[in-house]
Design a protein around this motif. Structure first.
Motif, short mmCIF file in Angstrom:
data_model
loop_
_atom_site.label_atom_id
_atom_site.label_comp_id
_atom_site.label_asym_id
_atom_site.label_seq_id
_atom_site.Cartn_x
_atom_site.Cartn_y
_atom_site.Cartn_z
N CYS A 1 0.73 -1.11 -0.15
CA CYS A 1 -0.01 0.01 0.18
C CYS A 1 0.94 1.26 0.12
N PRO A 2 0.65 2.01 -0.98
CA PRO A 2 1.64 3.34 -1.18
C PRO A 2 1.26 4.37 0.06
N VAL A 3 -0.05 4.39 0.46
CA VAL A 3 -0.32 5.20 1.61
C VAL A 3 0.24 4.79 3.00
N CYS A 4 0.36 3.44 3.12
CA CYS A 4 0.70 2.98 4.44
C CYS A 4 2.54 3.13 4.41
N ARG A 5 2.81 3.05 3.21
CA ARG A 5 4.45 3.19 3.16
C ARG A 5 4.78 4.90 3.38
N ALA A 6 4.00 5.61 2.75
CA ALA A 6 4.03 7.11 3.05
C ALA A 6 3.94 7.39 4.61
N MET A 7 2.88 6.83 5.14
CA MET A 7 2.75 7.01 6.64
C MET A 7 3.96 6.66 7.46
N GLU A 8 4.51 5.49 7.15
CA GLU A 8 5.38 4.86 7.78
C GLU A 8 6.86 5.85 7.65
N LYS A 9 6.94 6.46 6.55
CA LYS A 9 8.08 7.28 6.40
C LYS A 9 7.98 8.52 7.23
N PHE A 10 6.60 9.01 7.25
CA PHE A 10 6.41 10.11 7.85
C PHE A 10 6.68 10.08 9.54
N GLU A 11 6.16 8.83 9.65
CA GLU A 11 6.30 8.50 11.33
C GLU A 11 7.75 8.49 11.61
N GLU A 12 8.56 7.97 10.98
CA GLU A 12 9.99 7.81 11.19
C GLU A 12 10.39 9.05 11.34
#
Length: 224
Positions: free
Chosen positions: A17-28
């Protein structure tokens, strides 16, 4: 294409999921920013006190990121949680939700909104990409597109195509384990199981809850 569109386009390049990956990057990035710049920030410290630190997932994720970066280490996290522990010892209790949970929820809404606003342009790229929107983010996007039935129909068609292809790969993976099979599963077929779970249930938690019990607390600080 604007900057937001370019970032979403980049997120389509990987599987899952591209949204999940973008959220993980934001979180990190947010965790790193807190540890680099805001350990002693009065406002950030106040928010940590009100929630007695972070939620379970974000507390361990923060420590994991800190220990994985030689420029950070455990000091910043120790300072934060020594302060929080003293708040608890004074008799104060949790009064607010996890700071990172709030930030991630807000970012999720922004990302889905941005994707909905640019979907006409990005849909052909999504169709040809290995990415598959997870069930949660697909349904959030569908909700945003209810007033655009033609675009919504196109999205539904693309999503179904992707899920049918995923199902085909998962079946092929299962068939490869049949005792009569003479072939090994391909990498794409082997990946189908994780992609199916990710579609239905979202991305995995990076640090498993059982890792501490299996290996002992000292492994976090390199003591075991």
């Amino acid at each position: 294409m604007d900057i937001a569109g370019i970032k979403l386009s980049e997120a389509f390049k990987g599987s899952g999921c591209p949204v999940c990956r973008a959220m993980e990057k934001f979180e990190e990035d947010e965790i790193a920013t807190i540890l680099y710049e805001h350990v002693t920030d009065p406002e950030i410290r106040r928010k940590f006190r009100e929630s007695l630190g972070l939620c379970t997932r974000h507390a361990w994720r923060t420590l994991e990121i800190a220990l994985g970066n030689p420029l950070l280490g455990p000091l910043g996290v120790s300072i934060i949680y020594e302060d929080v522990l003293n708040v608890y010892l004074r008799g104060e209790r949790e009064r607010d939700e996890c700071l990172l949970c709030r930030l991630v929820k807000d970012k999720e809404k922004i990302l889905v909104e941005a994707l909905a606003n640019r979907l006409e342009e990005l849909l052909p790229e999504y169709r040809s990409s290995p990415a598959i929107l997870c069930r949660r983010h697909y349904e959030m996007l569908v909700e945003k597109l209810k007033k655009e039935p033609k675009l919504l129909k196109k999205l539904e068609e693309v999503q179904r195509e992707k899920l049918m292809e995923l199902d085909s790969r998962l079946k092929a993976f299962i068939d490869a384990y049949d005792y009569r099979s003479t072939r090994r599963p391909t990498k794409e077929e082997a990946r189908a199981l994780e992609e199916t779970i990710e579609f239905l249930k979202g991305r995995p938690v990076v640090m498993s809850a059982g890792s501490e019990n299996r290996r002992g607390r000292g492994w976090l600080l390199g003591l075991k």
